[in-house]
Each structure stands twice: as structure tokens, then as C-alpha cells.
Design a protein around this motif. Structure first.
Motif, PDB file in Angstrom:
ATOM      1  N   LYS A  43       0.811  -1.220   0.000  1.00 29.97           N
ATOM      2  CA  LYS A  43       0.000   0.000   0.000  1.00 29.97           C
ATOM      3  C   LYS A  43       0.841   1.266   0.000  1.00 29.97           C
ATOM      4  N   SER A  44       2.107   1.188   0.392  1.00 31.88           N
ATOM      5  CA  SER A  44       2.949   2.385   0.359  1.00 31.88           C
ATOM      6  C   SER A  44       3.175   2.861  -1.072  1.00 31.88           C
ATOM      7  N   LYS A  45       2.950   1.990  -2.048  1.00 29.67           N
ATOM      8  CA  LYS A  45       3.129   2.342  -3.469  1.00 29.67           C
ATOM      9  C   LYS A  45       1.814   2.759  -4.139  1.00 29.67           C
ATOM     10  N   TRP A  46       0.705   2.642  -3.418  1.00 26.07           N
ATOM     11  CA  TRP A  46      -0.597   2.923  -4.009  1.00 26.07           C
ATOM     12  C   TRP A  46      -0.834   4.425  -4.099  1.00 26.07           C
ATOM     13  N   ARG A  47      -1.371   4.837  -5.229  1.00 31.52           N
ATOM     14  CA  ARG A  47      -1.733   6.246  -5.463  1.00 31.52           C
ATOM     15  C   ARG A  47      -3.148   6.263  -6.010  1.00 31.52           C
ATOM     16  N   TYR A  48      -4.086   6.026  -5.145  1.00 29.36           N
ATOM     17  CA  TYR A  48      -5.472   5.806  -5.540  1.00 29.36           C
ATOM     18  C   TYR A  48      -6.294   7.056  -5.340  1.00 29.36           C
ATOM     19  N   PRO A  49      -7.120   7.431  -6.242  1.00 27.98           N
ATOM     20  CA  PRO A  49      -7.433   6.955  -7.586  1.00 27.98           C
ATOM     21  C   PRO A  49      -6.734   7.783  -8.664  1.00 27.98           C
ATOM     22  N   ALA A  63      -5.267  19.180  -3.447  1.00 22.55           N
ATOM     23  CA  ALA A  63      -5.350  17.754  -3.126  1.00 22.55           C
ATOM     24  C   ALA A  63      -5.969  17.587  -1.750  1.00 22.55           C
ATOM     25  N   ILE A  64      -6.856  16.615  -1.637  1.00 18.21           N
ATOM     26  CA  ILE A  64      -7.495  16.296  -0.366  1.00 18.21           C
ATOM     27  C   ILE A  64      -7.076  14.882  -0.003  1.00 18.21           C
ATOM     28  N   LEU A  65      -6.445  14.724   1.159  1.00 14.86           N
ATOM     29  CA  LEU A  65      -5.985  13.415   1.623  1.00 14.86           C
ATOM     30  C   LEU A  65      -7.040  12.801   2.528  1.00 14.86           C
ATOM     31  N   VAL A  66      -7.484  11.591   2.189  1.00 18.62           N
ATOM     32  CA  VAL A  66      -8.472  10.873   2.992  1.00 18.62           C
ATOM     33  C   VAL A  66      -7.936   9.493   3.344  1.00 18.62           C
ATOM     34  N   VAL A  85      -6.315   8.761  -1.631  1.00 13.19           N
ATOM     35  CA  VAL A  85      -6.529   7.858  -0.506  1.00 13.19           C
ATOM     36  C   VAL A  85      -5.168   7.451   0.058  1.00 13.19           C
ATOM     37  N   THR A  86      -4.993   7.603   1.371  1.00 19.34           N
ATOM     38  CA  THR A  86      -3.722   7.241   2.019  1.00 19.34           C
ATOM     39  C   THR A  86      -3.731   5.810   2.552  1.00 19.34           C
ATOM     40  N   PHE A  87      -4.871   5.149   2.561  1.00 17.24           N
ATOM     41  CA  PHE A  87      -5.012   3.775   3.065  1.00 17.24           C
ATOM     42  C   PHE A  87      -4.497   3.654   4.491  1.00 17.24           C
ATOM     43  N   ASP A  94       6.200   7.598  -0.760  1.00 11.90           N
ATOM     44  CA  ASP A  94       5.714   7.716  -2.143  1.00 11.90           C
ATOM     45  C   ASP A  94       4.606   8.760  -2.261  1.00 11.90           C
ATOM     46  N   THR A  95       3.723   8.831  -1.276  1.00  9.12           N
ATOM     47  CA  THR A  95       2.666   9.841  -1.296  1.00  9.12           C
ATOM     48  C   THR A  95       3.267  11.231  -1.152  1.00  9.12           C
ATOM     49  N   MET A  96       4.266  11.361  -0.291  1.00 13.24           N
ATOM     50  CA  MET A  96       4.955  12.656  -0.129  1.00 13.24           C
ATOM     51  C   MET A  96       5.614  13.064  -1.453  1.00 13.24           C
ATOM     52  N   SER A  97       6.275  12.123  -2.089  1.00 10.07           N
ATOM     53  CA  SER A  97       6.929  12.389  -3.368  1.00 10.07           C
ATOM     54  C   SER A  97       5.908  12.785  -4.429  1.00 10.07           C
ATOM     55  N   LEU A  98       4.791  12.073  -4.464  1.00 10.03           N
ATOM     56  CA  LEU A  98       3.725  12.394  -5.398  1.00 10.03           C
ATOM     57  C   LEU A  98       3.236  13.824  -5.200  1.00 10.03           C
TER      58      LEU A  98
END
Length: 170
Positions: A43-49, A63-66, A85-87, A94-98
């Protein structure tokens, strides 16, 4: 196994994981415990959706983080499509980088409001804000927990249109 299953895709449209939401009522008996959400994959690699809303986030520069897919679905139902989605309640590298690549003007941390100011969702929102402050200005980051409800689905079911008002006021 009595779950809604959401496939998670990478930017190449390859499936890299699954998120499954249990449909059965929650059982309090530890012997029969089933997690509400079952996540399969890294999940650390997930960038949904992001495969769907990447351009929308770029265009709105917001961007809104949920925490969960359910939160995202409620926002989409209210025509708010710039969410990630941060799961869970932590931001992966990865989310920070994104987020640094997307370079939004505003980031809203919209984790669940777990009924008291000292709960996991509330604490996690402040921790996420501190992480984001390493890369973004203070005025770019807001914490926008649901008002008087645990999550946005509860807010939407109790008071339709309140979700949209919540984000339009911020």
C-alpha cells in the motif's frame, strides 16, 4: 468473501493490489474478528485513484488526503474529485513524493474525526501536517476533519450536501 473489492492500478494501468471492504456487520468477538478493510499489496506504493483524477488535481491545484476508499467515494458523490486515498493514517514516502511532483497550492488533510481530539485520526492529521511542512508552506496545508461526524459518509448520510459545503468553505 463478502467484500466489495477495489483493484489498485499503477500509472501503467497494471493491477498492483486490492482493497476489500467487509460487507458483514462488525463482530466484537475477537475469536471471529474480520478486519473491516483487507488490503493486499504494497500500500505504500498505491496512489489511488490517481489513474482517474490526476489531471483534475493538476487543474484545481488542490489535493485532499483521505484515509479510506469509502471517504473518497463519498467525496466523489459530492462532486469533489481531487482526493488521494492514504489507506490509513500515515503518509508514505511515495505519497509525499507524489504531492511534491503535483505541487498543489492547497493540501487538505481530511482524515476521520475519531470522536475526540486525542484519537488516532486527529493525531495523525497533525503528524501528516508536520511531514508536509518539510516541503510546503504553512498556508498551503489545512486540516479539514469532518465536523461533528466520524467520517464524510456519516456526514453525508446525516446531512446531504454538507460535505460539499464543508470543502467549499475551506
Amino acid at each position: 468473501a463478502n467484500r466489495y473489492v477495489f483493484p489498485i492500478f499503477n500509472h501503467k494501468k497494471q493491477i498492483i493490489g486490492f482493497a476489500g471492504r467487509d460487507l458483514k456487520p462488525e463482530v466484537k468477538d475477537k475469536k471471529f474478528f474480520r478486519p473491516k478493510w483487507k488490503l493486499i499489496g504494497d500500500k505504500s506504493k498505491w496512489r489511488y485513484p490517481l489513474i482517474i483524477n490526476h489531471n483534475f488535481i493538476r487543474e484545481t491545484r488542490r489535493a485532499i488526503l483521505v484515509e479510506r476508499i469509502g471517504d473518497m467515494l463519498t467525496l466523489w458523490e459530492n462532486k469533489i474529485q481531487n482526493c488521494i486515498v492514504t489507506f490509513g493514517i500515515s503518509l508514505s514516502p511515495d505519497t509525499m513524493s507524489l504531492l511534491t511532483r503535483l505541487d498543489p497550492d492547497r493540501i487538505s488533510i481530511a482524515f476521520n474525526n475519531d470522536s475526540s481530539g486525542n484519537s488516532a485520526g486527529n493525531k495523525a492529521a497533525h503528524t501528516a501536517r508536520k511531514k508536509l511542512l518539510q516541503f510546503f508552506d504553512e498556508n498551503q496545508i489545512t486540516i479539514t476533519l469532518p465536523n461533528k461526524y466520524n467520517d464524510f459518509n456519516e456526514m453525508h448520510l446525516a446531512e446531504p450536501n454538507l460535505v460539499a459545503k464543508h470543502f467549499n468553505a475551506k
